[in-house]
Design a protein around this motif. Structure first.
Motif, mmCIF file in Angstrom:
data_model
loop_
_atom_site.group_PDB
_atom_site.id
_atom_site.type_symbol
_atom_site.label_atom_id
_atom_site.label_comp_id
_atom_site.label_asym_id
_atom_site.label_seq_id
_atom_site.Cartn_x
_atom_site.Cartn_y
_atom_site.Cartn_z
ATOM 1 N N ILE A 87 8.789 33.682 -12.190
ATOM 2 C CA ILE A 87 9.480 33.373 -10.942
ATOM 3 C C ILE A 87 10.994 33.576 -11.069
ATOM 4 N N THR A 88 11.508 33.617 -12.277
ATOM 5 C CA THR A 88 12.948 33.790 -12.463
ATOM 6 C C THR A 88 13.339 35.207 -12.819
ATOM 7 N N TRP A 91 9.956 33.780 -3.458
ATOM 8 C CA TRP A 91 8.816 32.875 -3.470
ATOM 9 C C TRP A 91 8.876 31.998 -2.227
ATOM 10 N N ALA A 148 17.357 31.127 -7.630
ATOM 11 C CA ALA A 148 17.265 29.749 -7.105
ATOM 12 C C ALA A 148 18.007 29.566 -5.781
ATOM 13 N N THR A 164 18.215 29.583 -1.851
ATOM 14 C CA THR A 164 17.155 29.259 -0.907
ATOM 15 C C THR A 164 17.529 29.658 0.516
ATOM 16 N N THR A 183 12.360 24.101 -4.534
ATOM 17 C CA THR A 183 12.968 24.119 -5.865
ATOM 18 C C THR A 183 12.035 24.794 -6.862
ATOM 19 N N MET A 184 12.577 25.071 -8.052
ATOM 20 C CA MET A 184 11.806 25.705 -9.113
ATOM 21 C C MET A 184 11.657 24.780 -10.307
ATOM 22 N N ASP A 185 10.512 24.917 -10.993
ATOM 23 C CA ASP A 185 10.344 24.351 -12.334
ATOM 24 C C ASP A 185 10.080 25.539 -13.253
ATOM 25 N N THR A 186 11.147 26.034 -13.848
ATOM 26 C CA THR A 186 11.015 27.275 -14.615
ATOM 27 C C THR A 186 10.159 27.105 -15.859
ATOM 28 N N ASN A 200 6.725 27.684 -14.571
ATOM 29 C CA ASN A 200 6.570 28.835 -13.668
ATOM 30 C C ASN A 200 5.995 28.380 -12.328
ATOM 31 N N GLN A 201 6.580 27.336 -11.789
ATOM 32 C CA GLN A 201 6.141 26.756 -10.526
ATOM 33 C C GLN A 201 7.325 26.644 -9.565
ATOM 34 N N PHE A 202 7.008 26.626 -8.293
ATOM 35 C CA PHE A 202 8.016 26.242 -7.303
ATOM 36 C C PHE A 202 7.400 25.231 -6.348
#
Length: 118
Positions: A29-30, A36, A57, A59, A72-75, A78-80
């Motif tokens: 995702i990054t 996304w 990141a 938006t 938001t992202m949780d790198t 690999n989640q948003f």
């Protein structure tokens, strides 16, 4: 091939915050060319775009929802995620996460039903 999967509670009470997670596989995702996205479809209505998050990141939100929506992202995972505050019955919908590139949604999750009810 990019795959996306939504997860989160199926029932939220009015005035509470809805929180959904999209887990992405097959792409970072990054480090992607994709944005996304979160989209929803209320019962009997058309799809409504909620917002995007870029790999950087940054938006972008639907103006109608920007005061209540946060992506938001949780790198590390690999989640948003989507948070929607102060929900009401009009937020009842099937929520989808998707990848977006060059003006098109390129891959979709299967969707998750969220009902707002006391």
């Amino acid at each position: 091939q990019v795959q996306l999967r939504e997860s989160g509670p199926g029932l939220v009470k009015p005035s509470q915050t809805l929180s959904l997670t999209c887990t992405v596989s097959g792409d970072s995702i990054t480090a992607s060319v994709n944005y996304w996205s979160w989209i929803r479809q209320p019962p009997g209505k058309t799809f409504e775009w909620i917002g995007h998050i870029k790999p950087s990141a940054d938006t972008f939100y639907n103006p109608a929802l920007k005061d209540r929506a946060s992506i938001t992202m949780d790198t590390s995972k690999n989640q948003f995620t989507l948070q929607l505050t102060s929900v009401n019955t009009e937020d009842t919908a099937t929520y989808y996460c998707a990848s977006w590139r060059h003006g098109s949604f390129t891959s979709w999750g299967r969707g998750t039903q969220v009902t707002v009810s006391s």
